[in-house]
Design an enzyme around this catalytic site. Structure first.
Site, PDB file in Angstrom:
ATOM      1  N   LYS A  78      35.177  38.699  43.119  1.00 27.21           N
ATOM      2  CA  LYS A  78      35.590  39.480  44.287  1.00 27.21           C
ATOM      3  C   LYS A  78      36.224  40.780  43.813  1.00 27.21           C
ATOM      4  CE  LYS A  78      38.271  38.929  48.576  1.00 27.21           C
ATOM      5  NZ  LYS A  78      39.120  37.994  49.359  1.00 27.21           N
ATOM      6  N   SER A 153      37.667  37.005  53.932  1.00 27.38           N
ATOM      7  CA  SER A 153      37.284  38.288  53.401  1.00 27.38           C
ATOM      8  C   SER A 153      36.434  38.207  52.135  1.00 27.38           C
ATOM      9  CB  SER A 153      38.550  39.103  53.087  1.00 27.38           C
ATOM     10  OG  SER A 153      39.310  38.468  52.059  1.00 27.38           O
ATOM     11  N   SER A 177      40.313  33.086  53.320  1.00 30.05           N
ATOM     12  CA  SER A 177      39.291  34.031  52.854  1.00 30.05           C
ATOM     13  C   SER A 177      38.320  33.477  51.833  1.00 30.05           C
ATOM     14  CB  SER A 177      39.962  35.288  52.290  1.00 30.05           C
ATOM     15  OG  SER A 177      40.540  36.031  53.325  1.00 30.05           O
TER      16      SER A 177
END
Length: 483
Positions: A78, A153, A177
């Site tokens: 990420k 996210s 997330s």
């Protein structure tokens, strides 16, 4: 070559030479080129270094030199985790060209075990969002149906694993997330206990509730990754030592005789009927495996969304105050700007969701409102933890749907922040309390969209949690991603 094998299957085959690491990585890069236009999981793909590292690992395997336990498995990261020499953008214009000078601890631990960082993946800007639509680089899309959101996210992480663009990924989980995209993309995602995994090198959003977590296609893969990334880090004083724990050992032990609490507030009003039905079938599967399932009420859950967004926004407002465009940022011309006007101009380039949370955070911390909102939110947080402590005196695990609704279309809820925030109601409890939670892919809905089931355990009981998740996941027979 089958890119859909599990990470542990890849390791066992690479170890004995039945898989060429270079060939597997090359095929993975070809896959990324093939599907990226449809799903947009990646912000940066590290083609050259990934192939060079793969060749190096193949040579070490052939010459019987020592090789790290990942044996060259391609992993995505990420893009809010620092990676030395690569961009770390947080999907924001503010960090569009920022190259981190060091690796996050979790990244360096993967590299030390010969994992190959194949690229950095998309997210909601600064990890603030539930759909990966709030990215400066554009939204990611669900590989099960590209008209739909992948969750957020850590949407790029979920998409990259689901779409066979890597074997595993690292995301961050501040309010769900990791688990939200795991559920929406039909992969496994774990939010570890706060303090089990180092946050050093994770670009801060809300320090007291965020945690780095692994995502993969099987529970065993997640356990394998957790063995690598967990444990004490001198750079992060919140971490604990867990050297004696092997999360893969006895993972198939089963859950016979265990008690599981069904959180009534997470399976009632407002939950999609297909999600409710899937959850009830998961409960039945667990009972068939020898577990006893009983209803558990957590009244404080009803106040969790308000408490979470108050606390998270307050911490975000504080953390994002460092972005003044002086030490890093972008060039918009500095002539004619007074100091405060310069900073204001720079911060006007934050996206709408980041701006919204910064303003909300500044408001709840301001004089006259601190006690009314922020302190009250902290009391709700303490209440949630107390109720969970009581619950875990009666049961070994808790269960709920990961997400109360099915994936929805890109753009469908983007103009209604409250509706988006309410989708987090089942996941934020684990963050506010610090306990571990895992999302397991369980079914595909009648519309062809994934449904995930969430299991919780008490703090630092990841080993038992992974055993329960493994048992449930083994009962499923899900189709391959149609992309």
């Amino acid at each position: 070559m089958n890119l859909g094998i599990s990470a542990t299957e890849f390791v066992s085959q690479a170890k004995v030479g039945t898989i060429s690491v270079e060939e597997f990585v090359a095929k993975t890069l070809d896959r990324i080129k093939l599907v990226e236009e449809k799903v947009h999981a990646f912000i940066t793909v590290d083609n050259q270094n990934a192939l060079a590292k793969a060749k190096e690992i193949d040579k070490k395997i052939k010459s019987k030199d020592k090789v790290g336990i990942c044996f060259g498995m391609p992993v995505s990261i990420k893009d809010n985790l620092c990676t030395a020499g690569m961009k770390t953008t947080c999907a924001s214009k503010m960090l569009e060209n920022f190259i981190a000078p060091y690796d996050a601890t979790v990244v360096s631990r993967l590299k030390s075990e010969d994992a190959i960082i194949i690229g950095k993946v998309n997210l909601d800007e600064f990890a603030m969002g539930s759909t990966t639509e709030f990215s400066y680089f554009g939204p990611s899309r669900n590989p099960w149906n590209v008209d739909y959101v992948p969750g957020g996210s850590s949407g790029g992480s979920g998409v990259s694993v689901s779409a066979l663009e890597c074997l595993a990924s690292l995301g961050s989980d501040t309010g769900g997330s990791v688990r939200s995209p795991a559920s929406f993309c039909s992969v496994v995602g774990l939010k570890p206990t706060y303090g089990l995994v180092s946050r050093y090198g994770l670009v801060s959003y809300a320090n007291s509730i965020e945690q780095v977590g692994p995502m993969a296609r099987t529970v065993e893969d997640v356990a394998f990754l957790l063995n690598i990334i967990s444990g004490y880090d001198s750079h992060d004083d919140t971490t604990i030592k867990n050297d004696s724990v092997d999360y893969t050992k006895d993972i198939s032990l089963g859950i016979s005789g265990k008690k599981i609490g069904i959180i009534t507030q997470m399976i009632g009003q407002g939950v999609d009927q297909e999600v409710v039905s899937a959850t009830n079938r998961a409960i039945s599967k667990l009972q068939e495996l020898g577990a006893e399932c009983i209803p558990i009420s957590l009244d404080a859950v009803e106040h969790s969304v308000a408490a979470y967004y108050t606390i998270a926004s307050a911490e975000a407002s504080s953390n994002l105050s460092r972005y003044d465009n002086l030490r890093y940022g972008f060039d918009f011309g500095t002539e004619g700007y007074e100091f405060k006007a310069f900073i204001s101009k720079a911060r006007s380039n934050f996206g709408p969701e980041v701006t919204r949370r910064m303003l909300l955070g500044a408001f709840v911390l301001s004089a006259g409102y601190y006690g009314k909102y922020y302190l009250k939110a902290q009391k709700v947080r303490a209440m949630i933890k107390a109720q969970l402590d009581e619950a875990f005196k009666k049961v070994d695990f808790l269960i709920s749907p990961t997400m109360p609704i099915l994936p929805f279309k890109v753009g469908e809820k983007i103009d209604d922040p409250l509706k988006l925030y309410l989708t987090d109601i089942n996941t934020i409890t684990a963050n506010l309390s610090g306990i571990p939670a895992i999302s397991i892919p369980f079914e595909i809905s009648s519309s062809g969209l994934p449904i995930g089931i969430q299991l919780f355990a008490n703090s630092f009981e990841e080993k038992k949690l992974l055993q329960a998740a493994y048992a449930l996941h083994k009962t499923t027979h899900l189709p391959e991603v149609p992309l």
